[in-house]
Design an enzyme around this catalytic site. Structure first.
Site, PDB file in Angstrom:
ATOM      1  CG  ASP A   1      -1.431   1.267   1.675  1.00  0.00           C
ATOM      2  OD1 ASP A   1      -2.128   1.854   0.838  1.00  0.00           O
ATOM      3  OD2 ASP A   1      -1.197   1.718   2.812  1.00  0.00           O
ATOM      4  CE  LYS A   2       0.250   7.515  -2.344  1.00  0.00           C
ATOM      5  NZ  LYS A   2       0.381   8.510  -1.263  1.00  0.00           N
ATOM      6  CB  THR A   3      -1.345   6.639   2.169  1.00  0.00           C
ATOM      7  OG1 THR A   3      -1.583   7.007   0.820  1.00  0.00           O
ATOM      8  CG2 THR A   3      -1.356   7.842   3.062  1.00  0.00           C
TER       9      THR A   3
ATOM     10  CB  THR B   1      -1.924   4.002  -3.742  1.00  0.00           C
ATOM     11  OG1 THR B   1      -2.349   5.126  -2.976  1.00  0.00           O
ATOM     12  CG2 THR B   1      -1.638   4.452  -5.160  1.00  0.00           C
ATOM     13  N   GLY B   2      -5.031   4.059  -3.099  1.00  0.00           N
ATOM     14  CA  GLY B   2      -6.286   4.766  -3.348  1.00  0.00           C
ATOM     15  C   GLY B   2      -6.017   6.200  -3.785  1.00  0.00           C
TER      16      GLY B   2
ATOM     17  CE  LYS C   1      -5.369  -0.060  -1.483  1.00  0.00           C
ATOM     18  NZ  LYS C   1      -4.456   0.475  -0.475  1.00  0.00           N
TER      19      LYS C   1
ATOM     20  CG  ASP D   1      -1.531   2.316   6.542  1.00  0.00           C
ATOM     21  OD1 ASP D   1      -1.895   2.023   5.379  1.00  0.00           O
ATOM     22  OD2 ASP D   1      -1.631   3.452   7.013  1.00  0.00           O
TER      23      ASP D   1
ATOM     24  CG  ASP E   1      -4.158  -1.153   2.980  1.00  0.00           C
ATOM     25  OD1 ASP E   1      -4.324  -0.928   1.777  1.00  0.00           O
ATOM     26  OD2 ASP E   1      -3.602  -0.356   3.759  1.00  0.00           O
TER      27      ASP E   1
HETATM   28  P1  ADP Z   1      -4.315   4.522   0.369  1.00  0.00           P
HETATM   29  O1  ADP Z   1      -4.623   3.311  -0.441  1.00  0.00           O
HETATM   30  O2  ADP Z   1      -3.249   5.355  -0.302  1.00  0.00           O
HETATM   31  O3  ADP Z   1      -3.927   4.172   1.786  1.00  0.00           O
HETATM   32  P2  ADP Z   1      -7.122   5.239   0.939  1.00  0.00           P
HETATM   33  O4  ADP Z   1      -7.778   4.120   0.187  1.00  0.00           O
HETATM   34  O5  ADP Z   1      -7.152   5.197   2.414  1.00  0.00           O
HETATM   35  O6  ADP Z   1      -5.601   5.458   0.400  1.00  0.00           O
HETATM   36  O7  ADP Z   1      -7.788   6.578   0.473  1.00  0.00           O
HETATM   37  C1  ADP Z   1      -8.002   6.824  -0.886  1.00  0.00           C
HETATM   38  C2  ADP Z   1      -8.369   8.253  -1.126  1.00  0.00           C
HETATM   39  O8  ADP Z   1      -9.647   8.530  -0.514  1.00  0.00           O
HETATM   40  C3  ADP Z   1      -7.411   9.237  -0.490  1.00  0.00           C
HETATM   41  O9  ADP Z   1      -6.277   9.489  -1.306  1.00  0.00           O
HETATM   42  C4  ADP Z   1      -8.316  10.457  -0.378  1.00  0.00           C
HETATM   43  O10 ADP Z   1      -8.405  11.108  -1.616  1.00  0.00           O
HETATM   44  C5  ADP Z   1      -9.676   9.855  -0.029  1.00  0.00           C
HETATM   45  N1  ADP Z   1      -9.885   9.825   1.437  1.00  0.00           N
HETATM   46  C6  ADP Z   1      -9.884   8.757   2.255  1.00  0.00           C
HETATM   47  N2  ADP Z   1     -10.132   9.116   3.541  1.00  0.00           N
HETATM   48  C7  ADP Z   1     -10.261  10.456   3.544  1.00  0.00           C
HETATM   49  C8  ADP Z   1     -10.503  11.446   4.552  1.00  0.00           C
HETATM   50  N3  ADP Z   1     -10.646  11.152   5.847  1.00  0.00           N
HETATM   51  N4  ADP Z   1     -10.562  12.729   4.155  1.00  0.00           N
HETATM   52  C9  ADP Z   1     -10.412  13.055   2.849  1.00  0.00           C
HETATM   53  N5  ADP Z   1     -10.183  12.180   1.881  1.00  0.00           N
HETATM   54  C10 ADP Z   1     -10.105  10.912   2.186  1.00  0.00           C
HETATM   55 MG    MG Z   2      -2.750   3.230   3.657  1.00  0.00          MG
END
Ligand code: ADP
Ligand code: MG
Length: 305
Positions: A53-55, A201-202, A229, A248, A252
């Site tokens: 996952d990225k973030t 990644t989202g 995913k 994390d 995921d």
């Molecule tokens: P990742 O896969 O990178 O961990 P997420 O699936 O958690 O990302 O989130 C995907 C996208 O959804 C984020 O990049 C954001 O644009 C939006 N997002 C998720 N949660 C929030 C939040 N609490 N506030 C604003 N945007 C959100």
């Molecule tokens: Mg993440």
């Protein structure tokens, strides 16, 4: 312990296996790996593809707001941020923390939100002061056919979320996250061991491409939802890959459960930790390569026994 030793004394298996098992778990713990499922740990040596996952996993997940702007006539930038904060105060996403830090720094008062709802993988929504407010991803805007304003186009370094008031675009908030310093080394070690790396990644494509390029990943998929995913992991498995997934977030969890080896980042959500086979206690991606090397050493030990 004494009973086992006495009874199994003539039998190497009865003694050697529990010992290897106990010692390897202890050594793993000292190296930042908490093993919840031993079979998965022992199978780590079979991994052919590692999906990240990225973030919060390859990056620190500590977002700082770089800019925020209202695109609604008559609405100040800070007013737009204040409404977004009402929602983010209820979210545990790393993006939410970044926004709340900025709000505190500016000394803005956060209004309360009713009917809060997290739209997994897309954003959050709630009612604030009688208005329907949403803070969402660029993908959400695309799906709803809302144009992204030019000022919010990004060069790849920024994660951008959009604020909607009664389903009309009111502004955007741009944030930057940092790649964990240990991520590059982790990827290199995996490649040296013949393991392919991929990121799911989202977040938007531009950010994903920039992180992927910087780390030298073999492949990436951006703007994916939690069930996508999971599907990606399944597709890899069907192609004969032995897949480990590292993540994390709540988003995921389905993929962590599907993977042959699920690895959660210690600083992540409880849901991810509960679903995973192994937890990276120090949230250090470099410990993943140790996991694979351990798996190999362990197999050698088993064979000798
Ligand atoms: P990742 O896969 O990178 O961990 P997420 O699936 O958690 O990302 O989130 C995907 C996208 O959804 C984020 O990049 C954001 O644009 C939006 N997002 C998720 N949660 C929030 C939040 N609490 N506030 C604003 N945007 C959100
Ligand atoms: Mg993440």
């Amino acid at each position: 312990m004494v009973t086992v030793m006495v009874i199994s004394c003539p039998h190497a298996l009865g003694l050697a296996i529990p010992l290897v098992s106990a010692i390897s778990t202890a050594v793993s713990a000292q190296n930042g790996l908490l093993i919840r499922n031993r079979t998965a740990f022992e199978n780590a040596r079979k991994i052919t593809t590692l999906v990240f996952d990225k973030t919060g996993t390859l990056t620190t997940g500590e977002f700082g707001v770089s800019r925020f702007k209202s695109v609604r006539e008559g609405m100040e930038d800070k007013e737009m941020l204040r409404l977004a904060a009402a929602l983010e105060a209820n979210s545990e996403h790393p993006i939410a923390e970044g926004i709340m830090d900025k709000v505190k720094e500016l000394g803005l008062e956060t209004p309360s939100a009713d009917n809060f709802n997290a739209i997994t993988g897309k954003g959050v929504e709630a009612t604030v002061e009688g208005q329907q407010v949403k803070v969402v991803s660029p993908r959400y805007l695309n799906d709803e056919g809302i144009n992204i304003p030019e000022a919010a186009e990004n060069d790849g370094g920024e994660t951008i979320v959009f604020v909607l008031l009664d389903d009309k675009l009111a502004g955007f908030i741009a944030m930057a996250d940092q790649i964990r310093p240990e991520s590059a080394e982790a990827i290199q070690t995996l490649h040296k061991n013949g393991i392919k790396t991929m990121m799911l990644t989202g977040d938007n494509k531009a950010v994903a491409a920039s992180v992927s390029r910087e780390l030298g990943l073999d492949d990436f998929f951006a703007e994916v939802l939690p069930d996508q995913k999971l599907d990606k992991v399944k597709t890899l498995q069907e192609k004969g890959e032995y897949v480990a997934m590292t993540g994390d977030g709540i988003n995921d969890a389905p993929a962590l459960a599907q993977a042959d080896v699920g690895i959660a980042v210690g600083s992540g959500t409880d849901v991810a930790a509960e679903t995973a086979d192994i937890i990276l206690v120090n949230s250090n991606p470099r410990d993943i390569s140790k996991l694979i090397l351990f798996g190999k050493v362990l197999t050698a030990k088993w064979c000798r026994t």
